[in-house]
Structures are given as structure tokens and as C-alpha cells.
Write an enzyme that holds these catalytic residues in place. Structure first.
Site, PDB file in Angstrom:
ATOM      1  N   GLU A  17      39.679  11.376  61.911  1.00 32.34           N
ATOM      2  CA  GLU A  17      38.431  10.949  61.287  1.00 32.34           C
ATOM      3  C   GLU A  17      37.875   9.705  61.968  1.00 32.34           C
ATOM      4  O   GLU A  17      38.621   8.785  62.334  1.00 32.34           O
ATOM      5  CB  GLU A  17      38.640  10.689  59.792  1.00 32.34           C
ATOM      6  N   HIS A  62      -5.502  24.788  -6.139  1.00 32.17           N
ATOM      7  CA  HIS A  62      -4.267  25.551  -6.327  1.00 32.17           C
ATOM      8  C   HIS A  62      -4.426  26.386  -7.588  1.00 32.17           C
ATOM      9  O   HIS A  62      -5.117  26.007  -8.525  1.00 32.17           O
ATOM     10  CB  HIS A  62      -3.069  24.610  -6.442  1.00 32.17           C
ATOM     11  N   THR A 104       0.404  13.754  -2.109  1.00 32.52           N
ATOM     12  CA  THR A 104       1.446  13.141  -1.274  1.00 32.52           C
ATOM     13  C   THR A 104       0.861  11.956  -0.505  1.00 32.52           C
ATOM     14  O   THR A 104      -0.183  12.103   0.130  1.00 32.52           O
ATOM     15  CB  THR A 104       1.997  14.168  -0.262  1.00 32.52           C
ATOM     16  N   GLU A 142      41.350   7.230  60.568  1.00 34.39           N
ATOM     17  CA  GLU A 142      42.638   7.738  60.120  1.00 34.39           C
ATOM     18  C   GLU A 142      42.847   9.161  60.624  1.00 34.39           C
ATOM     19  O   GLU A 142      41.919   9.816  61.092  1.00 34.39           O
ATOM     20  CB  GLU A 142      42.741   7.725  58.587  1.00 34.39           C
ATOM     21  N   ASP A 167      -6.721  10.505   1.423  1.00 33.75           N
ATOM     22  CA  ASP A 167      -5.794   9.442   1.080  1.00 33.75           C
ATOM     23  C   ASP A 167      -5.295   9.703  -0.328  1.00 33.75           C
ATOM     24  O   ASP A 167      -6.065  10.104  -1.207  1.00 33.75           O
ATOM     25  CB  ASP A 167      -6.465   8.070   1.147  1.00 33.75           C
ATOM     26  N   ASN A 199      44.409  12.707  59.071  1.00 30.27           N
ATOM     27  CA  ASN A 199      44.938  13.442  57.921  1.00 30.27           C
ATOM     28  C   ASN A 199      45.855  14.536  58.456  1.00 30.27           C
ATOM     29  O   ASN A 199      45.391  15.520  59.041  1.00 30.27           O
ATOM     30  CB  ASN A 199      43.800  14.057  57.093  1.00 30.27           C
ATOM     31  N   LYS A 258     -10.603  17.967  -2.715  1.00 31.45           N
ATOM     32  CA  LYS A 258      -9.206  18.393  -2.574  1.00 31.45           C
ATOM     33  C   LYS A 258      -8.548  18.337  -3.953  1.00 31.45           C
ATOM     34  O   LYS A 258      -8.149  17.284  -4.427  1.00 31.45           O
ATOM     35  CB  LYS A 258      -8.488  17.466  -1.582  1.00 31.45           C
ATOM     36  N   GLU A 297      37.853  20.746  53.538  1.00 31.37           N
ATOM     37  CA  GLU A 297      36.688  21.301  54.223  1.00 31.37           C
ATOM     38  C   GLU A 297      37.043  22.106  55.468  1.00 31.37           C
ATOM     39  O   GLU A 297      36.172  22.372  56.327  1.00 31.37           O
ATOM     40  CB  GLU A 297      35.714  20.173  54.602  1.00 31.37           C
ATOM     41  N   ARG A 307      31.155  21.294  47.390  1.00 33.76           N
ATOM     42  CA  ARG A 307      32.238  21.234  46.410  1.00 33.76           C
ATOM     43  C   ARG A 307      31.624  21.236  45.013  1.00 33.76           C
ATOM     44  O   ARG A 307      31.067  20.233  44.567  1.00 33.76           O
ATOM     45  CB  ARG A 307      33.074  19.987  46.608  1.00 33.76           C
ATOM     46  N   ASP A 314      -0.459  25.632   3.647  1.00 33.97           N
ATOM     47  CA  ASP A 314      -0.314  25.192   2.263  1.00 33.97           C
ATOM     48  C   ASP A 314       0.258  26.276   1.368  1.00 33.97           C
ATOM     49  O   ASP A 314       0.994  25.987   0.419  1.00 33.97           O
ATOM     50  CB  ASP A 314      -1.667  24.714   1.723  1.00 33.97           C
ATOM     51  N   HIS A 329     -11.014  22.866  -2.071  1.00 31.77           N
ATOM     52  CA  HIS A 329      -9.602  23.260  -1.996  1.00 31.77           C
ATOM     53  C   HIS A 329      -8.992  23.158  -3.384  1.00 31.77           C
ATOM     54  O   HIS A 329      -9.215  22.182  -4.099  1.00 31.77           O
ATOM     55  CB  HIS A 329      -8.853  22.327  -1.036  1.00 31.77           C
TER      56      HIS A 329
END
Length: 1187
Positions: free
Chosen positions: A311, A773, A917, A324, A678, A326, A741, A332, A377, A572, A771
Site C-alpha cells: 500500500e 344541524h 369550538t 504498509e 369566532d 498486508n 353558523k 477488495e 462494500r 361536518d 349552516h
């Protein structure tokens, strides 16, 4: 660039017949005895063991594997002819380092030769000597050469003697930190520590400054000791930004040495190679010649035999330095085999048998380079977390294959368990092509084909490397990864199928993920979707809006001759009847039908209000995605949303910039009409919402929340004059449409006539929208009265989703107006005729079937009809349903009448509020508080100073949602609040702007780069809900592709079904079985997916409550420090009570032979340490807490 001749003949070693006599060597070669090898043991594990076994099998050699106690399930022991346990009772790595056991197995089983592979004992001279002493051949260099080359200091001296250039460094391994100090003072920084007796990046640390020296010396020594059994280090000058070039050499017992050219291993992280290339791109021919010549010269200097690698570092000036040798086969080696057509393992074995290189047809003049090879790898590491090793069970494994692709693997299969004890390598992928770009293209294609589920891999990172222009140009160096941060911009894997299986398995084991009010199963029958014509839907009112803008749209509505309808079924209606649980999946199915058949609807109400919260909290859907998908399916009808004024779609006040940004983004995503209200009719909050919607370009529909009874002279607080005065303010503020509402359904026909007539007379050109219910049952009559009095639009729901606490019936209104001036079928200019009654029937049939899927949420489970007592208690429709559910779930079903009575008293206590709400919730909370504590109104008021009222009540009295009409109730307010602060004026006015950019940055840090502007607003409105939603969907994936029955209760065993992920991608799934509980509190759930067996592990939450597990660190608590990876605690650096600074080391973890220092992310004091030395941790296990 050097051009290589392609020669492939005569080099393939498989052609050598073992039964034949060895060919005559050249006259200059000394003849030694040839001893055939009949049985080879590999003293290693994993893919390299299998690589050697394959070569042996090809040569007719019997194979022997060894394995540790932790490796009983590993593939390498199954690939061998024989396999034996070693290192009983030893640590996982130590087992493969236990020379006596390995030698014992070899001798007892008549092994002729041992191949060491790479790592472990492969570069240990004492192991090579032990083999030789036992009469077993070592497939590698002689013990003496292994010793010389393994000692990097001696190898360095040999290189100098051979005239090979080296990097400045120590002459012997250093034994103290003092020596490291001396070297750095002599040569300066940077320097690098290296393990003297091993490689692979273990024990290797770069030191940039004096301050880093001690810590890195300690870590390098510890890593080297753990990996190689010897912590000796040497130190050398660190060459900055070099190329890492290595040369493959091969020698025999006769003194023949040759090279097989070079490999470029510059792409590294933590000094470990990630991608290797052969040959090195753009390498100067003269430099190549010097590198290969020096490698052969060095090998001859020591009498090298067998395979090895020399290397070098090559600096930017083209100067090379030996680092070095090996003395083993490299990871590899594969790329060299591909470009030279030489099987290195065959060659190793033949050399160990006594054959010469010429015998094998290996002469230097015959070695040629054929094209280019790249090796990646693939590891079980997470690149997004600094490549921290990941462990676990591989749930899915599908590899990339095809022409030019080679795979070397071992543990890469479905069901394999990746442990923290060994290297993280999963599979080596090798691509071979005619040149570098071709090989890179093949590699990219192969990596894209991989599917690995259950553990993280570095594949996304490798794909970025393969697509990087610097890599494709072949100009990389060892700093390539560090200098290209874009490599870490990882594209997350979709992993949709496996995530869905995890969800289904979780539901099968633990039950529904969303709270179920009553025990009722979804209908087994899917809703029938009516036939939809092919082609685009006809034009609708949205076309007018897009063409003429909000003002032109309002004029068209007002000029329309018949009664217009708004359909609330998409919001709703199911909020009131089905606890807001209807999923986008079922809304999308019917959307094309609505677009084609109800194009003259005024609008569809499909967003805002509670749907925003519930979508994320309980349905695990993105509300923005719902809006986008419905908009695509219904391009012609305006969408309408509910905007709670300054509360937007939340339950509290937000900074003004959040409300404005929310409306802007909602408009961009397809919202058209903003019904702004609101809960207290508090004008400043209303005006803020109107301004935000208007500035976004939306149609502003200001809504007056209705309560009381304008036809009752005794109800003076909310009189006709009150509503007319408020309407004047809203019209003056510029509303395009005015809405009444009526959340509780309190409008009686007489009151409708009075109120709407007065509004129509006062505002003749303004569209009016009503609107209500149908709780009392008078909804149809009331809406007809409004229409006759001059209303332009009324709200209705599909017949099967109408009545009770929902809106009046669409079919009833259509039928009742037929043939009258209010006929809903009258056409507007340029639009098709209105709402056909027969189409309403088909629409209702679909929703009747869909409603059956939500049986567990249907209000009819506990409530069988509406009730006219709503005129007394004034409970809004949706809340009426919720209170009914809550009363039954708390065992108060028989006392619901008392709850309603308490609601009346609570309302009066608070001053007779408008109840929408979140004000309606405040009244409801107080009512339940009174019932649970057995309090009457008089008692609650008398004890107000001592009682702990619900938080919502206290905050209302503080002024957090605005000022109610008529002011706050006294003396109740003063008694409750005492010295608590009070908000004066509009609550949001005092809030500083929210830093949305900082919020986005924080979200990206936690959830990744895929965070959208819509996500930022979701987090701004509901931070905790959004965080849970993101974490949940990251785990369980695209749940919107599941039908509702599967979403709620999962499949039954043996049930087969299909899931369409997207157009053209359909999963075929069959639920097979659920296993018994294992020791980890898990059950294995088996599926068949697209014909292949899949299994997942699911934690049994009920069983785990009875079992003890190490606590996990909470991601959103900064002081909780979790394990960044699975591993063992090898050092704890702090104790409870210690002061720590940001970045200070806290403990050291070891996993896969790599050590990681866990540092403090904050400054503070250690409150508690949850780990001990040698404790094994999983990822995110809690290490310690810092205050």
C-alpha cells in the site's frame, strides 16, 4: 491515458486439472515437492470464508468451517462440508482469535491447510507458526514474513533498505503518550496513529492538534487491543489529501514475484475503504511503473510468497510513499480478479501446494488489464448517523444482479440476524465494464435493484458516490467523502410494502392504533362506487371563481335563481356522526362522482376545523395531502374550510404571522372559500381571520355564530339587533359572503324568517349562507324557511349521512324545492342543470356503505335519534355526539340527562356563551366537572375560590380566547382567577411572531430534508401531534393505501387482499400466522407478499407491560442521552452530579470492533446514569440524563 491490451486467454485457473502432473517449470525455477491439498479449513467467518469455500469446491477440495457461539445461524458454517464450534464461553471476537481451539479442530479433522481470510488472525505470525508447528499448511506467507510485514515499523525499515520511499514516522511502536508528544513536536501536526499489528482502519486515528492528542491515543490503543490482541501503535506524519493506491502481488516458493496492477482505495471514511477501483483512473504510466516496480522489489527483499498487497500514499505532486504491506488476501481482491482474469484464491491454494507461478501460467508479461472494475462494500451502517452500525433482523433481502455484476456475501438473506459483535459488511458488489463510466453505470443499476429491509444500509450513500461527478471523472482522493457533504443528502428509501406489513402486524397483535369508542366491527361489505363517465367533469362555480375572482364569484352566487347547496358530507357530517374519523381513502373514492354529477354545488366543505387535528392524531394522515388529492379529483367545485378566526384550525391563539401564512398556503393547495368564525363572535378575532383569508386571495365568508332565539322576546342577550349590528361590522370589513353558523341547530323556522329577511333587506347584494344541524329534527323546515326568506346557500349532507346531529338531508331539500323558484336544478349561466335527485340517491348509497366501515365510531351505537331538548341545552351537534360517547364510556349513559342539565347550568355560570369550538368545549368541560363532583351551579359558584376548575375554564376566564359578548361573569371570574394574570384585548395581538424558518430548521434536524412548508404549519398548530404523526408514518408508511377495514382491524388469518400503492404498483398480500410470544416480548407475524414469504417481529404491548426493558431516550428531551448505535459500554466518563459542558465525552461504546465516544449535546449537570460498564445496549437506549 495508458491504453491496455485485452488478453483473456490462458489465465483462468479453473482450467488446471488436479489429476494431471504439474507442467514443467522453466529451467531457471528451482523444483520443489508438490503436495496436493485435500481439505482446507478457513479460520474466519462471513463472506471471505464462503469465498474460499467456493474456490476449494471448484478445485475438488473438502472444506471445514469454524464458528463462534454467536454465529450458529451464519451462512458460512452451512456452506462448508464440515463445521466446528470454537471459543466456547469466549467473547464473540475472541473466539476467532483463540489459536489453540483452531489448531485443535484442524488436527482432529485431518485438515491439510488453513486459510486465514482477512482480519482476525490473518496477519498474526504466531498463528502462522502454530499452523506450521502442527503440521498444517498456512495458506499465506511464511511466519517470518508475516511477522516482518505485520510489524509496521520493521516493514518500514525493510522498505527503506529496499530503496522504497516512506512517510516520516517512528522507528518502533510507541509505548507511551510522551513519545507521541515528542514526535508531534518534531514533525508538527497533523499526525496519525496506526495499529502496529493490524489494519482495516482499526486503531487508526488522525490528530489535528495538541488538544486531541491524549483522547485519540487512548482510543487508538483500545481499538487496536480489541481488534488484534495487541494495542501497540506507531505514529507517522499525516499526508493530507493523498490518493490511496495499493498493488496486488503474488509470489511462489521458488522466488517468482509478479504484480497484478493496482487498485485505487481512496474513497474511505474513518480510514476504512468504502469503494475500490481497479485500475486507478488517470494514473500516470510512469507512476504506475514505479509503484509496481517498488512493490515487486519490496516483496523480493523479504522472499515473499503467496498473495499480498503493498500500500502507498500518492501526494498531489505524484510522489508515492510506502505505508504498509498486508500479508493476506484483501477485501477488495475481487476487482483485481475481474480485470486480470486471475483467481487469487485458486492461486493461493496452488502456491501452498508447491506449484510455481509459471506452472499456473502466471508470468508478468501475460498479466494484462481488461476494462475496469468497481467494488462497493454494502454495510449495515446508517450514513445519516455518521455511519453508526445498525443491527437487527433482515426482513427483506433482494439483490441487484445481471451482466457485469458479481456478489460476494454471507449474511445477506431474509431472516439473517445482524449482530453488533462483528464487522458491518453485508455484501460486496463488484461491477465490471469496459471502462470506468461503464462499470459505474452497472454498479448504479445494481445498487438500485437492492432491497434490504429491517436494518439500515449505506446503499443510499453509495448511490450518491456513484452519481458524483468527481467520482465519475476519476479524480478522487482520501478526503473525497469529507469534502463532498452532498453525499449525505440521502434519498430515503420508500420501503412502503414492509412498512405496511409492520402496521398490519401491529394491528393484528395489539389491536387498532386509533381509539375505538365502542366494540363494533367494520362492515364486511365495501361501499358501492357509482359509475363515473370518462373525461373531464363539467364546469362548476370554481371555474367562475378562477375566472372572475372572489367578487365575481360572490356576484354569480347572488344572481343565481335557484337555491344553492353546500355539501358537508366531506367534513361536518362525519365530524358530527362518526367522530371525524372518515379517511381520505374513502373520500377519494366518491370524489370523481361528485365532480361529474354535482358540479353546480356552491361548494364542498372538506377541510379545517377538527379534521385537521384528527387526520394527524388518529388517522395518521397529512391533512394537506388530503386537500391536494381531493383538489386533483374535484377541480370544478369550490372547496370550503372552517377557519376559527385567530385560532386558525387549532384550539388556541397563534401569532398573527402563523394565521396569515396558514391561509396563504391553504389557498395555494386548493382551498377556495374560508368560512371565518369566532367561538365568542369576538370581533377582533374575526377581523384577523378575515384579513388573513382575504390577503391569501380566498373568498371570505364571515360567519356569525348563532345561539338563543331571536323570535323569543324574553331572550334579550342575543337579539335580532345584536346579530344585525355584528353583520354591519363584518360587511364593513369587506366580507364577500355572510354566513349564519347555527352549530346547535337552534334556528326555528320563525326565527329563520325574521333573521334572514332582516339581513336580506339590509344587504340586498350580499350572498347569504346558512349552516345548521338537524339535532331537533327541524333542519329541513328551517332551511326551507331561510331559503324562502332570501338565503342563497344552505348546508346539507348526503341522505345517509344527514339528520340527528349532522346537517339536513340533501335529497329532502332537492325534492322539496323541485318545481319551485328555489329549485336546486335551476341552471346558472354557463353551468349545467343543478343537483339531480336520482344522482343524490346513488351518492347516498355509497355513503351508507362507507358509514358501515366506521361502525365503531357511529353515534347511533349509543344515540338512536336526535332530540328537541337541544332548544334548551343548546349543545352543538358535534359536541352532542361526543358528550354522548363520553357519558357511555364513563358509565354515565343513564345519566346523560344530568350531563345535559349540567351543560345548561355551566353555560349560565359562564354568562350564556356563544357555544362553538372551543367555547363549547369549555362549557362541556365545566359540565362534566360538575357532574363528576356532584356540584350544582349554586354549589360550584359558592365554592369557586376553593375548587380546582378545568384548565380550559380558567384560561377562558383569563381571556385567552377573547372577550364574550356582555363581558366575563362576575364574581365568578375574580373568585377563580384570584391573582392569575389576565389578557386584555385580542389574545394574539400580544404574541410575538413565530420564527417559521427556525421551526423548519428544527423539523429538518429531526425528520429529515423532506419537511414541506405545509409540515411547518402543521407543527406550528399542533407541535406534539405533528411530531407523533411523523414518527408514526416513518415507521408504518403510506396507510392511506389500505382500505378502512384493514386500517382499523387488520386482516384475518388466511385472508388475501390487494393494496394499490400507486397506479401500476399493486401488492398481493396474504396473512398467514402469528407466533407465540418470545423472550423479547415479541410475536412473529407471517405474510405472503407477492408470492414470497415475509415475516416481521411485533412487540406485544400488553405483554411488555409485564416485562422489564431498558428505558429509551426521548428524542424531544434534550437532556436524555441515548445510545447512537447498538453496542457495549466500555467506558463511563461521568457520574451523577458531575457538571458537563457541551461536547464533553460522556461514555464510550464499542460495536463491530469500532469505538464511538458519546458526547454531551448540552451543558448541565448529570442527573442520573442509566448504564454500567460492559452493559450491552440497543439503539436509543437511555445512557444518562442531564439537567
Amino acid at each position: 491515458m495508458l491504453k491496455f491490451q485485452t488478453i483473456r486467454g490462458g489465465l483462468r485457473l479453473l482450467g488446471i486439472r488436479r489429476t494431471s502432473t504439474a507442467p514443467a517449470a522453466s529451467p531457471s525455477v528451482r523444483r520443489l515437492e508438490y503436495k496436493p491439498i485435500k481439505k482446507v479449513m478457513v479460520a474466519n467467518r462471513g463472506e471471505i470464508a464462503i469465498r474460499v469455500f467456493r474456490a476449494c469446491t471448484e478445485l475438488g477440495i473438502r472444506t471445514v468451517a469454524v464458528y463462534s457461539e454467536q454465529d450458529t445461524g451464519q451462512m458460512h458454517r452451512q456452506k462448508a462440508d464440515e463445521a466446528y464450534l470454537i471459543g466456547r464461553g469466549l467473547a464473540p471476537v475472541q473466539a476467532y482469535l483463540h489459536i489453540p481451539d483452531i489448531i485443535k479442530v484442524a488436527k482432529e479433522n485431518n485438515v491439510d491447510a488453513v486459510h486465514p481470510g482477512y482480519g482476525f488472525l490473518s496477519e498474526r505470525a504466531d498463528f502462522a507458526q502454530a499452523c506450521q508447528d502442527a503440521g498444517v499448511r498456512f495458506i499465506g506467507p511464511s511466519p517470518e514474513v508475516v511477522r516482518k510485514m505485520g510489524d509496521k515499523v520493521e516493514a518500514r525499515a525493510i522498505a527503506i533498505a529496499a530503496g522504497v520511499p516512506v512517510v516520516p514516522g517512528t522507528d518502533a511502536p510507541i509505548t507511551s503518550l510522551h513519545e507521541a508528544h515528542h514526535f508531534s513536536n518534531t514533525y508538527g501536526f497533523p499526525i496519525i496513529f496506526k495499529a502496529a499489528y493490524g489494519g482495516g482502519g482499526r486503531g487508526m486515528r488522525v490528530v489535528q492538534s495538541y488538544e486531541e492528542l491524549e483522547e485519540n491515543y487512548t482510543r487508538a490503543y483500545s481499538e487496536a487491543l480489541a481488534a488484534f490482541g495487541n494495542g501497540a501503535l506507531f505514529v507517522e506524519k499525516f499526508i493530507e489529501k493523498p490518493r490511496h493506491i495499493e498493488v496486488q502481488i503474488l509470489g511462489d516458493q521458488y522466488g517468482n514475484i509478479l504484480h497484478l496492477y493496482e487498485r485505487d482505495c481512496s474513497i474511505q471514511r474513518r480510514h476504512q475503504k468504502v469503494v475500490e477501483i481497479a485500475p486507478a483512473a488517470h494514473l500516470d504510466p510512469q507512476l504506475r511503473s514505479r509503484l509496481t516496480s517498488d512493490s515487486v522489489k519490496l516483496a523480493k527483499q523479504v522472499g515473499y510468497e503467496n498473495a499480498g498487497t503493498v500500500e502507498f500514499l500518492v501526494d498531489k505532486y505524484g510522489k508515492h510513499y510506502f505505508i504498509e504491506v498486508n500479508s493476506r488476501l484483501q477485501v477488495e481482491h475481487t476487482v483485481t480478479e475481474e480485470i486480470t482474469d486471475v483467481d487469487l484464491v485458486h492461486a493461493q491454494i496452488h502456491v501452498a501446494e508447491g506449484r510455481s507461478l509459471p506452472d499456473l501460467g502466471l508470468r508478468q508479461e501475460n498479466i494484462r488489464i481488461n476494462g475496469c472494475a468497481i467494488q462497493c462494500r454494502v454495510t449495515t451502517e446508517d450514513p445519516s448517523r455518521s455511519f453508526q452500525p445498525d443491527t437487527g433482523r433482515i426482513e427483506v433481502f433482494r439483490s441487484g444482479e445481471g451482466m457485469g455484476i458479481r456478489l460476494d456475501n454471507a449474511s445477506a438473506f431474509q431472516g439473517a440476524v445482524i449482530s453488533p459483535h462483528y464487522d458491518s459488511l453485508l455484501v460486496k458488489v463488484i461491477a465490471h465494464g469496459k471502462d470506468h463510466p461503464t462499470a459505474a453505470t452497472k454498479m448504479s443499476r445494481a445498487l438500485a435493484e437492492f432491497r434490504v429491509r429491517g436494518v439500515k444500509t449505506n446503499i443510499p450513500f453509495l448511490q450518491n458516490v456513484l452519481n458524483n461527478q468527481q467520482f465519475l471523472a476519476g479524480t478522487v482522493d482520501t478526503q473525497f467523502i469529507d469534502e463532498n457533504p452532498e453525499l449525505f443528502q440521502l434519498r430515503p428509501a420508500q420501503n412502503r410494502a414492509q412498512k405496511l406489513l409492520h402496521y398490519l402486524g401491529h394491528v393484528m397483535v395489539n389491536g387498532p392504533t386509533t381509539p375505538i369508542p365502542v366494540k363494533a366491527s367494520p362492515s364486511p361489505t365495501d361501499p358501492i362506487v357509482p359509475v363515473v363517465p370518462i373525461g373531464l367533469p363539467p364546469a362548476g362555480f370554481r371555474d367562475i371563481l378562477l375566472r372572475e375572482g372572489p367578487e365575481g364569484f360572490a356576484r354569480a352566487v347572488r344572481n343565481h335563481q335557484g337555491l344553492l347547496l353546500m355539501d358537508t358530507t366531506f367534513r361536518d357530517a362525519h365530524q358530527s356522526l362518526l367522530a371525524t374519523r372518515v379517511r381520505t381513502h374513502d373520500l377519494k373514492k366518491i370524489s370523481p362522482y361528485v365532480a361529474h354529477n354535482f358540479s353546480k354545488l356552491f361548494s364542498i366543505e372538506n377541510w379545517g376545523g377538527a379534521t385537521f387535528d384528527v387526520a394527524m392524531r388518529f388517522l395518521y394522515e397529512c391533512p394537506w395531502r388530503r386537500l391536494q388529492e381531493l383538489r386533483e379529483l374535484v377541480p370544478n367545485i369550490p372547496f370550503q374550510m372552517l377557519l376559527r378566526g385567530a385560532n386558525a384550525v387549532g384550539y388556541t391563539n397563534y401569532p398573527d404571522n402563523v394565521v396569515f401564512k396558514f391561509c396563504e398556503v391553504a389557498k395555494e393547495n386548493g382551498m377556495d372559500v374560508f368560512r371565518v368564525f369566532d367561538s365568542l363572535n369576538y370581533l377582533p378575532n374575526l377581523l384577523l381571520g378575515m384579513e388573513a383569508a382575504g390577503s391569501a386571495g380566498g373568498v371570505v365568508e364571515a360567519a356569525i355564530s348563532y345561539t338563543g332565539d331571536v323570535a323569543d322576546p324574553s331572550r334579550t342577550k342575543y337579539s335580532l339587533q345584536y346579530y344585525m349590528g355584528l353583520a354591519e361590522e363584518l360587511v364593513r370589513a369587506g366580507t364577500h359572503i355572510l354566513c349564519i353558523k347555527d352549530m346547535a341547530g337552534l334556528l326555528k323556522p320563525t326565527a329563520c324568517t325574521m333573521l334572514v329577511t332582516s339581513l336580506r333587506d339590509r344587504f340586498p347584494d350580499l350572498p347569504l349562507h346558512i349552516h345548521t344541524h338537524d339535532t331537533s329534527g327541524a333542519g329541513v323546515a328551517a332551511m326551507l324557511a331561510c331559503a324562502h326568506a332570501g338565503a342563497d346557500v344552505v348546508d346539507v349532507a348526503a341522505d345517509s349521512m344527514s339528520g340527528m346531529t349532522s346537517q339536513p338531508s340533501m335529497g329532502a331539500l332537492v325534492a322539496c324545492t323541485r318545481g319551485t323558484p328555489l329549485d336546486t336544478a335551476l341552471s346558472a349561466s354557463g353551468l349545467p342543470a343543478g343537483v339531480p335527485l336520482d344522482r343524490v340517491f346513488d351518492y347516498s348509497e355509497y355513503w351508507e356503505g362507507a358509514r358501515g366501515l366506521y361502525a365503531a365510531f357511529d353515534c347511533t351505537a349509543t344515540m338512536k335519534s336526535g332530540n328537541s331538548d337541544v332548544y334548551e341545552n343548546e349543545i352543538p351537534g358535534g359536541q352532542y355526539t361526543n358528550l354522548h360517547f363520553q357519558a357511555y364510556s364513563m358509565g354515565l349513559g343513564s345519566k346523560f340527562k344530568e350531563v345535559k342539565k349540567a351543560y345548561v347550568e355551566a353555560n349560565q355560570m359562564l354568562g350564556d356563551l356563544i357555544k362553538v369550538t372551543p367555547s363549547s368545549k369549555i362549557v362541556g368541560d365545566l359540565a362534566q366537572f360538575m357532574v363528576q363532583n356532584g356540584l350544582s351551579r349554586a354549589e360550584a359558584e359558592a365554592q369557586a375560590e376553593e375548587l380546582s376548575f378545568p384548565r380550559s375554564v380558567v384560561e377562558f376566564l383569563q381571556g385567552y380566547i377573547g372577550v364574550p359578548h356582555g363581558g366575563f361573569p362576575e364574581p365568578l371570574r375574580s373568585k377563580v382567577l384570584k391573582d392569575l394574570p389576565r389578557v386584555e384585548g385580542r389574545p394574539g395581538a400580544s404574541l410575538p411572531p413565530l420564527d417559521l424558518q427556525a421551526l423548519e430548521k428544527g423539523l429538518i434536524e429531526r425528520h429529515g430534508e423532506e419537511v414541506t412548508p405545509e409540515d411547518v404549519l402543521s407543527a406550528a398548530m399542533y407541535p406534539d401531534v405533528f411530531a407523533h404523526f411523523k414518527d408514526f408514518t416513518a415507521t408504518f408508511g403510506p396507510l392511506d393505501s389500505l382500505n378502512t377495514r384493514l386500517f382499523l382491524q387488520g386482516p384475518k388469518i388466511a385472508e388475501e387482499f390487494e393494496v394499490e400503492l400507486e397506479r401500476g404498483k399493486t401488492l398481493h398480500i396474504k396473512a398467514l400466522a402469528i407466533s407465540d410470544l418470545n423472550r423479547a416480548g415479541q410475536r412473529q407475524v407471517f405474510f405472503e407478499l407477492n408470492g414470497q414469504l415475509r415475516s416481521i417481529l411485533v412487540k406485544d404491548t400488553q405483554a411488555m407491560k409485564e416485562m422489564h426493558f431498558h428505558p429509551k431516550a426521548l428524542k424531544d428531551v434534550k437532556g436524555q442521552i441515548g445510545a447512537p448505535m447498538p453496542g457495549k459500554v466500555i467506558d463511563i466518563k461521568v457520574a451523577a452530579g458531575d457538571k458537563v459542558t457541551k461536547g464533553q465525552p460522556l461514555c464510550v461504546l464499542s460495536a463491530m470492533k469500532m469505538e464511538t465516544v458519546v458526547t454531551s449535546p448540552v451543558e448541565g449537570t448529570v442527573r442520573k446514569v442509566h448504564v454500567t460498564t460492559d452493559m450491552t445496549l440497543e439503539g436509543d437506549d437511555l445512557i444518562l440524563e442531564i439537567e
